[in-house]
Design a protein around this motif. Sequence first.
Motif, PDB file in Angstrom:
ATOM      1  N   TYR A   4      30.108  28.743  34.722  1.00 26.58           N
ATOM      2  CA  TYR A   4      29.911  27.414  35.309  1.00 26.58           C
ATOM      3  C   TYR A   4      31.242  26.683  35.475  1.00 26.58           C
ATOM      4  N   TYR A   5      32.085  26.710  34.444  1.00 27.34           N
ATOM      5  CA  TYR A   5      33.332  25.942  34.477  1.00 27.34           C
ATOM      6  C   TYR A   5      34.292  26.486  35.533  1.00 27.34           C
ATOM      7  N   LEU A   6      34.173  27.778  35.816  1.00 27.08           N
ATOM      8  CA  LEU A   6      35.052  28.395  36.812  1.00 27.08           C
ATOM      9  C   LEU A   6      34.436  28.385  38.213  1.00 27.08           C
ATOM     10  N   GLY A   7      33.345  27.658  38.398  1.00 29.51           N
ATOM     11  CA  GLY A   7      32.845  27.397  39.740  1.00 29.51           C
ATOM     12  C   GLY A   7      31.815  28.361  40.274  1.00 29.51           C
ATOM     13  N   PHE A   8      31.230  29.191  39.398  1.00 28.47           N
ATOM     14  CA  PHE A   8      30.209  30.135  39.826  1.00 28.47           C
ATOM     15  C   PHE A   8      28.844  29.682  39.321  1.00 28.47           C
ATOM     16  N   GLU A  31      27.754  35.521  36.748  1.00 25.31           N
ATOM     17  CA  GLU A  31      28.502  36.092  35.632  1.00 25.31           C
ATOM     18  C   GLU A  31      29.253  37.355  36.031  1.00 25.31           C
ATOM     19  N   TYR A  32      28.668  38.150  36.931  1.00 24.39           N
ATOM     20  CA  TYR A  32      29.351  39.369  37.368  1.00 24.39           C
ATOM     21  C   TYR A  32      30.573  39.042  38.221  1.00 24.39           C
ATOM     22  N   LYS A  33      30.566  37.865  38.872  1.00 22.03           N
ATOM     23  CA  LYS A  33      31.757  37.435  39.605  1.00 22.03           C
ATOM     24  C   LYS A  33      32.882  37.116  38.628  1.00 22.03           C
ATOM     25  N   LEU A  34      32.537  36.461  37.527  1.00 22.07           N
ATOM     26  CA  LEU A  34      33.531  36.165  36.495  1.00 22.07           C
ATOM     27  C   LEU A  34      34.113  37.459  35.932  1.00 22.07           C
ATOM     28  N   MET A  35      33.261  38.451  35.704  1.00 23.67           N
ATOM     29  CA  MET A  35      33.740  39.743  35.205  1.00 23.67           C
ATOM     30  C   MET A  35      34.702  40.374  36.211  1.00 23.67           C
ATOM     31  N   HIS A  77      42.749  29.852  36.838  1.00 24.20           N
ATOM     32  CA  HIS A  77      41.335  30.228  36.781  1.00 24.20           C
ATOM     33  C   HIS A  77      41.195  31.699  36.391  1.00 24.20           C
ATOM     34  N   CYS A  78      42.038  32.521  36.975  1.00 24.67           N
ATOM     35  CA  CYS A  78      42.008  33.959  36.658  1.00 24.67           C
ATOM     36  C   CYS A  78      42.372  34.194  35.192  1.00 24.67           C
ATOM     37  N   ASN A  79      43.362  33.479  34.720  1.00 26.02           N
ATOM     38  CA  ASN A  79      43.785  33.636  33.320  1.00 26.02           C
ATOM     39  C   ASN A  79      42.687  33.212  32.351  1.00 26.02           C
ATOM     40  N   LEU A  80      41.963  32.143  32.700  1.00 24.71           N
ATOM     41  CA  LEU A  80      40.860  31.700  31.842  1.00 24.71           C
ATOM     42  C   LEU A  80      39.717  32.719  31.875  1.00 24.71           C
ATOM     43  N   GLY A  81      39.463  33.297  33.056  1.00 27.70           N
ATOM     44  CA  GLY A  81      38.461  34.348  33.155  1.00 27.70           C
ATOM     45  C   GLY A  81      38.821  35.558  32.310  1.00 27.70           C
ATOM     46  N   TYR A  82      40.107  35.937  32.344  1.00 23.11           N
ATOM     47  CA  TYR A  82      40.571  37.057  31.524  1.00 23.11           C
ATOM     48  C   TYR A  82      40.366  36.748  30.040  1.00 23.11           C
ATOM     49  N   ALA A  83      40.647  35.510  29.656  1.00 18.40           N
ATOM     50  CA  ALA A  83      40.561  35.134  28.240  1.00 18.40           C
ATOM     51  C   ALA A  83      39.140  35.260  27.710  1.00 18.40           C
ATOM     52  N   PHE A 114      37.985  38.634  46.390  1.00 20.23           N
ATOM     53  CA  PHE A 114      38.479  39.232  45.147  1.00 20.23           C
ATOM     54  C   PHE A 114      37.495  40.221  44.538  1.00 20.23           C
ATOM     55  N   ARG A 115      36.270  40.273  45.046  1.00 18.52           N
ATOM     56  CA  ARG A 115      35.230  41.080  44.412  1.00 18.52           C
ATOM     57  C   ARG A 115      35.522  42.574  44.554  1.00 18.52           C
ATOM     58  N   PRO A 116      35.397  43.326  43.464  1.00 19.34           N
ATOM     59  CA  PRO A 116      35.680  44.773  43.510  1.00 19.34           C
ATOM     60  C   PRO A 116      34.492  45.581  44.015  1.00 19.34           C
ATOM     61  N   PHE A 117      34.754  46.820  44.376  1.00 20.61           N
ATOM     62  CA  PHE A 117      33.698  47.743  44.785  1.00 20.61           C
ATOM     63  C   PHE A 117      33.694  48.953  43.849  1.00 20.61           C
ATOM     64  N   ALA A 118      32.543  49.592  43.795  1.00 20.01           N
ATOM     65  CA  ALA A 118      32.357  50.700  42.863  1.00 20.01           C
ATOM     66  C   ALA A 118      32.346  52.036  43.598  1.00 20.01           C
ATOM     67  N   PRO A 119      32.726  53.105  42.910  1.00 19.33           N
ATOM     68  CA  PRO A 119      32.629  54.433  43.499  1.00 19.33           C
ATOM     69  C   PRO A 119      31.361  55.169  43.073  1.00 19.33           C
ATOM     70  N   SER A 120      30.813  55.947  43.997  1.00 16.92           N
ATOM     71  CA  SER A 120      29.836  56.983  43.661  1.00 16.92           C
ATOM     72  C   SER A 120      30.580  58.312  43.737  1.00 16.92           C
ATOM     73  N   VAL A 121      30.456  59.117  42.701  1.00 13.17           N
ATOM     74  CA  VAL A 121      31.215  60.357  42.639  1.00 13.17           C
ATOM     75  C   VAL A 121      30.316  61.482  42.139  1.00 13.17           C
TER      76      VAL A 121
END
Length: 621
Positions: free
Chosen positions: A194-198, A204-208, A281-287, A464-471
Amino acid sequence: MPNILGISAFYHDAAAAITVDGVIIAAAQEERFTRIKHTPDFPVQAIIYCLEEAGLTIDHLDAVVFYDKPLLTFERLLQTYYAFAPKGLISFLKAIPVWLEQKLFLKKQIRDGLAAVMPYDKKKLKLLFTEHHLSHAASTFFASPFEHAAILTVDGVGEWATATISEGKGNTITVKKELNFPHSVGLLYSAFTYYLGFTVNSGEYKLMGLAPYGNPNADQTQHYIQQIKEKLISIKEDGSIWLDQSYFKYSTGLTMTKDSKWESLFGLKRRLPESELLQEHCNLGYAIQQVTEEVVLKMAAFAKAETAASNICLAGGVALNCVANGKLLKENLFENIYVQPASGDAGGSLGAALAAHYMYFEETRNVDSQKDSMQGSYLGPYYSDKEITILNKRYKAIANKVPEFDILSKQVASEIAKGAIIGWFQGRMEFGPRALGNRSIIGDPSNTEMQKKLNLKIKKRESFRPFAPSVLNSDAATFFDLETTSPYMTLVADVKKNIQKEVPSNYHELPLLEKLYCERSNLQAITHLDFSARIQTVHKETNPKYWQLLQDVKQETGKGILINTSFNVRGEPIVCTPEDAYTCFMNTEMDILVIENYMYFKTEQPEWDTKERWTKTFKKD
């Protein structure tokens, strides 16, 4: 041979699941049918689907089980408001009428909801309720391939509990320890969301995903970690926590945090939704990600000590933090880790059904040590040529039918090798938040432009959102530091060093977008900022078509790996029907759509009025 329907509803992610003699027949979230993301409404459509798939009516059911005990939650609300009085009066006045009207009369709500599904004999209906965290625990242990395991459930709150450590043996689950409200890892993480704007309960997965953009070496990041651990949270050696409620409002307020106190604590104002993301914001998310991982690891270590089990099963919303799961894997505390692919509230419907089967009806549990009982999580509906033909007529869609799947797969692999982005729709829909190759958007992960194109032009989401691999499971160790399987995309592991590329010495100090587009590996599109990836290992036994496609991609590109993201755009649920898939395809810049044995090339489709089609097709809340 009991037939059991499990239901989750009225809070978040309503869903239904059905078991017959302990076999999971079907499970689905209501949002996929109503097209309203995270809908809490009674899952009428999901129940209709589950009953049809099982060939049953409501009168054939031996029990209907709700995943939560609302009176315990009501007790918690009243005691909390009383403890904090006179604070929280506005929240109290808003919440209590809802409870008096709906939740306290939940049996009537459920009976009325079932009546909307079909007529049934109300006198015959056996209605059961299971505690929230027992539903989570049952969903993961009873679906796992383990006869004996530690069970860790962690979420925001369910009734009183916010986390439990249990022991599963055969057909029983015994709770060993319980952490109670208001002290909650899930609510702490949601407060930072919430504090980081999501948005809480969905962001929560955006914060991750944001956390790796933080600079681990920065003084500011270390200061944030220190402030969290000294002021907000006290972490005990057993993983239990204490949160200083003077910083939070979730107990009695309408928001998560006391913003002024957080601003003083971190020297950072609450980020407004959709506003610019800054390094702080990124640093707080990392923390907060680091602190969360520390708590989860301590909880898991205590679960090991309490149960002496060599296996652990995870569920609850925090179990979807696949970064923390990856750290747990590296600790080697357990020989095996199993994470329920539908770990959130939706999975509670399945857990409720399984708990009733084994613990209420006391049925014998026969475990297959080689595989779980989730069937790859492909538990949703599938569609025939009839529905596809109707779609083609309705939209005058131009489709090329390729009767032989082997030929179709080779054609799709060839297009992927040329850089095409494919909407891939096959078989039964996945249960849970992850697309696992049946409702997926796929492409070549070695294409350096793929992440940017997918985020901005296809998914229409934050860059900034990452993507996942299927392998291919047999090739996973070639690309990743992963020594186990990850069929449900619930584990994060590092990309192999020989695939990584050297980054600038000031990499962590680069601006966010420069860091994002800095080349990190030969698989750029699925390599996150910290050289990690959220991996799905694909197995022939559970998804032979997706496995075959990966084999054909390997023949074309030399790599049995694809970028895999869910078949939807921002703000929408994953597609369910062929019509959902075609509409999403036409409203984005995907190149090709594949629905079963039909291929749709964008360049061959009729003119599309995006606004008109969108309004007609999707319901708005």
